[in-house]
Structures are given as C-alpha cells and as structure tokens.
Design a protein around this motif. Sequence first.
Motif, PDB file in Angstrom:
ATOM      1  N   ALA A  25      -4.347  -0.609  -1.187  1.00  0.00           N
ATOM      2  CA  ALA A  25      -4.012   0.739  -0.572  1.00  0.00           C
ATOM      3  C   ALA A  25      -3.088   1.410  -1.853  1.00  0.00           C
ATOM      4  CB  ALA A  25      -3.264   0.739   0.625  1.00  0.00           C
ATOM      5  N   PRO A  26      -3.293   2.716  -1.939  1.00  0.00           N
ATOM      6  CA  PRO A  26      -2.779   3.403  -2.973  1.00  0.00           C
ATOM      7  C   PRO A  26      -1.469   3.197  -3.162  1.00  0.00           C
ATOM      8  CG  PRO A  26      -4.291   5.023  -2.002  1.00  0.00           C
ATOM      9  CD  PRO A  26      -4.173   3.633  -1.157  1.00  0.00           C
ATOM     10  N   ARG A  27      -0.661   3.160  -1.799  1.00  0.00           N
ATOM     11  CA  ARG A  27       0.992   2.916  -1.898  1.00  0.00           C
ATOM     12  C   ARG A  27       1.189   1.708  -2.521  1.00  0.00           C
ATOM     13  NH1 ARG A  27       4.903   5.104  -0.120  1.00  0.00           N
ATOM     14  NH2 ARG A  27       3.488   6.807   1.231  1.00  0.00           N
ATOM     15  N   VAL A  28       0.287   0.545  -2.464  1.00  0.00           N
ATOM     16  CA  VAL A  28       0.644  -0.912  -3.063  1.00  0.00           C
ATOM     17  C   VAL A  28       0.179  -0.675  -4.495  1.00  0.00           C
ATOM     18  CG1 VAL A  28       0.022  -3.385  -2.629  1.00  0.00           C
ATOM     19  CG2 VAL A  28       0.401  -1.869  -0.832  1.00  0.00           C
ATOM     20  N   GLN A  29      -0.885   0.104  -4.701  1.00  0.00           N
ATOM     21  CA  GLN A  29      -1.290   0.072  -6.247  1.00  0.00           C
ATOM     22  C   GLN A  29       0.008   0.722  -6.890  1.00  0.00           C
ATOM     23  OE1 GLN A  29      -3.833  -1.187  -7.472  1.00  0.00           O
ATOM     24  NE2 GLN A  29      -5.640  -1.143  -6.277  1.00  0.00           N
ATOM     25  N   THR A  30       0.540   1.766  -6.479  1.00  0.00           N
ATOM     26  CA  THR A  30       1.374   2.413  -7.107  1.00  0.00           C
ATOM     27  C   THR A  30       2.863   1.630  -7.244  1.00  0.00           C
ATOM     28  OG1 THR A  30       0.783   4.455  -6.184  1.00  0.00           O
ATOM     29  CG2 THR A  30       3.093   4.342  -7.074  1.00  0.00           C
ATOM     30  N   GLU A 142       0.086  11.220   1.266  1.00  0.00           N
ATOM     31  CA  GLU A 142       0.921  10.076   1.854  1.00  0.00           C
ATOM     32  C   GLU A 142       2.481  10.444   1.444  1.00  0.00           C
ATOM     33  OE1 GLU A 142       0.751   6.896   2.824  1.00  0.00           O
ATOM     34  OE2 GLU A 142      -1.373   6.699   3.011  1.00  0.00           O
ATOM     35  N   ALA A 143       3.516  10.313   2.187  1.00  0.00           N
ATOM     36  CA  ALA A 143       4.668  10.654   1.845  1.00  0.00           C
ATOM     37  C   ALA A 143       5.426   9.927   0.462  1.00  0.00           C
ATOM     38  CB  ALA A 143       5.772  10.211   2.896  1.00  0.00           C
TER      39      ALA A 143
END
Length: 188
Positions: A25-30, A142-143
């Motif tokens: 997911a983008p958050r985890v990638q970040t 996303e926040a």
Amino acid sequence: MSIYTRYGDQGFTRLVGGGRAKKNAPRVQTYGAIDTLNAQVGLTIAGLEKEDLLYAELVQVQQWIFDCGSDFATPEEKRPYKVEGKLIKWLEEKIDLYWSKLPKINQFILPGGTVAAANLHLCRCFTREAERNAVDLFEHQEAVNMEALKFLNRLSDYFFVLARWVNNQAGQSEIFYENSVSVFNRKK
C-alpha cells in the motif's frame, strides 16, 4: 514474546492505531522507503568517528527520520504527529550554514568524492525516493502530516549540501557534470 507474529504471512501489516494495510500500500511504501533512508544514514554514521562533528548531528537527524516514518505509519492522526515546523527550520539553518562555506557552483555535480560524501549522496537519493512515495500517498487522498512531507523535501537538500561540505573539508574536488545546464543561480 516472539519477534514474529505471522501476521505478515498473508501480505498485511499493522499501522499505528491498530489498522491494517497491504504491504504494498502507498502508506507502507512510504514509511518503508523512510526506513531504508534511515538505514543508509546509519551506514554513513558507521563510517564516522564518534569525535567527528557530524556524528552527533547525523544521529539526531536519524531520530527525526524515525519520527517522520512513524508519522507516515499513522493514518488519520491516530496520535499526535511528531514532525513539526521547527525541524524544517533547523534543516534550513544547517543548509544555509554549510552552503555559505562552500565554493559557488552553477552546474550539477556527479555524486561521489570521499566515502562519507558518497554515502551522503545516497542519503539524498533515498530521501527523494521517500518523498516521491509520500507524494503518491498524498495523491491517494490519504491523511498525511504535511510538515513531514516538507521535512523530506528539505532533508534531501541538507544531504546534498552536507555531501559537498564533507568533500570540501577533505580537500576533495567535485566533478562537474559535463552536459549540465546552469543551475543554483536562478531567481526565485
């Protein structure tokens, strides 16, 4: 207590606040990219003597990078964010200080020089990768702690200037990119 939970065996991970996300997911990638960056900073520090002026400074920066990753692992501000504007101000002051002690350049340079400077250039590259992931996360509505996004942007500039400063302190000449356009002297 065991280090492994088996939760990730199905491709999921837990977020701050108890939520779950796919590992891609983008958050985890970040926050994964931020973790990679922090490991590179650790490698850079490992090449320094504890008495080196940059040792303590980079350990402090590592603490803030960890805070930054923690903020990106926290959806919808499930806890107060850690990265604040004062960190950006600190980075800007350091950038200005180191930049003022360097010879002016008006073209791109090739990453390298001393081992420490080359490692700092890698830190810069990993910071830019983390920043690209953070922008992608933001574009997914996303926040996001916008101060953490600004922090990443300033952090890459910090590593660039610091790499140049380290080379300069070591008497290492910079190698200019031969096909560079004029940069670093544009009006804002």
